[in-house]
Design a protein around this motif. Structure first.
Motif, short mmCIF file in Angstrom:
data_model
loop_
_atom_site.label_atom_id
_atom_site.label_comp_id
_atom_site.label_asym_id
_atom_site.label_seq_id
_atom_site.Cartn_x
_atom_site.Cartn_y
_atom_site.Cartn_z
N GLU A 229 0.83 -1.20 0.00
CA GLU A 229 0.00 0.00 0.00
C GLU A 229 0.87 1.25 0.00
O GLU A 229 0.53 2.26 -0.64
N GLY A 230 2.00 1.17 0.68
CA GLY A 230 2.93 2.29 0.67
C GLY A 230 3.45 2.56 -0.74
O GLY A 230 3.50 3.71 -1.20
N LEU A 231 3.82 1.49 -1.41
CA LEU A 231 4.30 1.62 -2.79
C LEU A 231 3.24 2.21 -3.69
O LEU A 231 3.48 3.15 -4.47
N VAL A 232 2.04 1.66 -3.59
CA VAL A 232 0.93 2.11 -4.43
C VAL A 232 0.64 3.60 -4.18
O VAL A 232 0.42 4.36 -5.12
N LEU A 233 0.70 3.98 -2.92
CA LEU A 233 0.43 5.38 -2.60
C LEU A 233 1.51 6.30 -3.18
O LEU A 233 1.21 7.38 -3.70
N GLU A 234 2.74 5.84 -3.07
CA GLU A 234 3.84 6.64 -3.62
C GLU A 234 3.64 6.88 -5.12
O GLU A 234 3.77 8.01 -5.61
N LEU A 235 3.26 5.82 -5.81
CA LEU A 235 3.00 5.96 -7.24
C LEU A 235 1.79 6.84 -7.50
O LEU A 235 1.78 7.65 -8.43
N ALA A 236 0.78 6.70 -6.67
CA ALA A 236 -0.44 7.48 -6.86
C ALA A 236 -0.14 8.97 -6.70
O ALA A 236 -0.64 9.80 -7.47
N ILE A 237 0.67 9.30 -5.72
CA ILE A 237 1.00 10.71 -5.50
C ILE A 237 1.79 11.25 -6.70
O ILE A 237 1.62 12.39 -7.12
N ALA A 238 2.61 10.37 -7.29
CA ALA A 238 3.38 10.81 -8.45
C ALA A 238 2.53 10.88 -9.72
O ALA A 238 2.77 11.71 -10.59
N ARG A 239 1.54 10.01 -9.82
CA ARG A 239 0.81 9.86 -11.08
C ARG A 239 -0.60 10.44 -11.06
O ARG A 239 -1.19 10.66 -12.12
N GLY A 240 -1.19 10.59 -9.88
CA GLY A 240 -2.60 10.95 -9.78
C GLY A 240 -2.88 12.36 -10.28
O GLY A 240 -2.05 13.27 -10.15
N GLY A 241 -4.06 12.56 -10.85
CA GLY A 241 -4.45 13.86 -11.36
C GLY A 241 -5.51 14.52 -10.49
O GLY A 241 -5.76 14.10 -9.36
N ASP A 242 -6.14 15.55 -11.05
CA ASP A 242 -7.13 16.30 -10.29
C ASP A 242 -8.33 15.43 -9.91
O ASP A 242 -8.87 15.54 -8.81
N ASP A 243 -8.73 14.58 -10.85
CA ASP A 243 -9.89 13.74 -10.60
C ASP A 243 -9.62 12.80 -9.44
O ASP A 243 -10.51 12.51 -8.63
N TRP A 244 -8.40 12.32 -9.38
CA TRP A 244 -8.00 11.43 -8.28
C TRP A 244 -8.19 12.16 -6.96
O TRP A 244 -8.83 11.64 -6.03
N GLU A 245 -7.65 13.36 -6.86
CA GLU A 245 -7.80 14.14 -5.63
C GLU A 245 -9.27 14.34 -5.27
O GLU A 245 -9.67 14.17 -4.11
N ALA A 246 -10.05 14.67 -6.28
CA ALA A 246 -11.47 14.93 -6.04
C ALA A 246 -12.16 13.69 -5.47
O ALA A 246 -12.94 13.78 -4.52
N GLN A 247 -11.85 12.55 -6.06
CA GLN A 247 -12.47 11.30 -5.59
C GLN A 247 -12.10 11.00 -4.14
O GLN A 247 -12.92 10.53 -3.36
#
Lengths: 229, 229
Positions: A91-109
């Motif tokens: 989950e730590g790895l996935v989150l690290e990638l998400a912070i690097a890759r996620g866009g505005d929609d991700w934040e909104a969700q």
DNA sequence: CGGCTTAAAAATATCTACATTTTTATAAAA
DNA sequence: TTTTATAAAAATGTAGATATTTTTAAGCCG
């Protein structure tokens, strides 16, 4: 014209039912699953039953020994610790990638799901409360993970989740019915959300790993109390 | 007195055989798997065959639609990219943990396997060469990963590996029979080993991720050449 | 008399063959 | 060309036959 859901066959139904029963603790770990018993319990022939069991063997919720039938997989403190450690690391790895890759929609969700989760205060029946809180809790974490944008990492995450769900269920019962525990979780989720939206990867990942490990001591205690290990 | 391996039942044999055939490309992606064909091909009844297929569905090597039978899972550039990315990220995580957790025995095993791999120079028949090099190559990477000391992370790694093996097999055929490619790999492995034994986590993890991604362009080309996508 | 081996019986898992239901292919009609 | 009716093929489910394991009991030696 597409039929979204062709009537599922009996094996699929049996698989779902049996999996749910195992996760919810209807069987004790290591219990023998006799064909004749299963046949009557789920009112099915051996064919579909075997198919369902085969799939559960793949998922490691059931073990099989050739010519000697099937058993519910064992549970142990050792497995609990490794499983939760693996989950926390992934989950730590996935989150690290998400912070690097996620866009505005991700934040909104994330914000949307966090809000929904924090609002589970209305009065519900006990069982409803558990189901609703758990559903929204999973949706919240799912929204965070989704940002990694990798179907296979998410699949892997889901797979570890399934493995852990039997342990997790024990924890849920302890947490959801304690106003104090729920409140602690609420604060953790809020802090986590803040760190993520601030895109502070180091802090967020550390918090996430710790967040995922908090249930471990509680589950250990329940396991011992209930004599499951 | 313990019988280590009670005679495996037919479903297990069928599962292994079919899985191998799918991975080795005996079927084309998306191909329909007709029960009657499978029955004659593997000389089995429908029961065991269905069990085997159920397990492969769990592993996503086969897809099933209720009442409409089974198909070999599709392959695509998109899946290739995600799969290899997921593998590289996970392998990076596992290596980071291994460097933090691995002991002397771990280091020794890596050196041993690295040595064995570097010595695959003797003349073998083409098929032997492929099998031997691949076995030692896997053993080398396996020894590195083992240091993370987490059965569930290793399980997860194995699962992603299985998913990728169809693609990987295409790459193997290109690499093993090219002295140049083999030599490039040898250098990468040597550098990787050095960084790991120096416990230089940042360098080693970056190298590992890049090492795992190098096959992607090669596989893409082969996929297009062979019209598999 | 008790522990151990052996032999029969019961229980259980596994497999095959057949019956049933559903889908797919074919051909005729609009 | 599209639609509909029919036939063939295929998937799914059940029941009974076969092989294996586990249990039970009897026999044998210490």
């Amino acid at each position: 014209m597409t039929r979204a859901s062709p009537r599922p066959n009996l094996a699929i139904g049996a698989y779902r039912h049996l999996k749910r029963d195992i996760i919810r603790g209807a069987y004790t770990p290591g219990e023998k699953l006799r064909m004749s018993d299963l046949k009557t319990r789920y009112d099915l022939g051996v064919g579909p039953m075997r198919e369902a069991l085969s799939q559960l063997v793949s998922e490691r919720l059931v073990t099989a020994v050739s010519q000697r039938g099937y058993r519910v997989a064992e549970m142990s403190i050792k497995e609990l610790e490794d499983l939760y450690d693996a989950r926390a690391q992934l989950e730590g790895l996935v989150l690290e990638l998400a912070i690097a890759r996620g866009g505005d929609d991700w934040e909104a969700q994330i914000l949307a799901k966090a809000h929904a989760l924090s609002k589970v205060l209305e009065v519900h029946s006990a069982d409803d409360m558990l189901d609703i809180w758990d559903a929204r809790h999973q949706a919240f974490h799912g929204a965070i993970a989704a940002g990694c944008d990798s179907p296979h990492l998410l699949q892997t995450r889901a797979w570890l989740f399934d493995q852990a769900e039997r342990y997790r269920h024990l924890w849920l019962c302890q947490t959801v019915f304690s106003a104090e525990a729920l409140d602690a979780k609420r604060r953790e989720h809020a802090a986590l959300t803040d760190a993520i939206l601030a895109r502070d990867a180091a802090t967020a990942c550390t918090m996430m790993r710790e967040h995922l490990m908090t249930p471990v001591p509680i589950i250990k205690e329940v396991l011992r109390e209930q004599g499951l290990v």
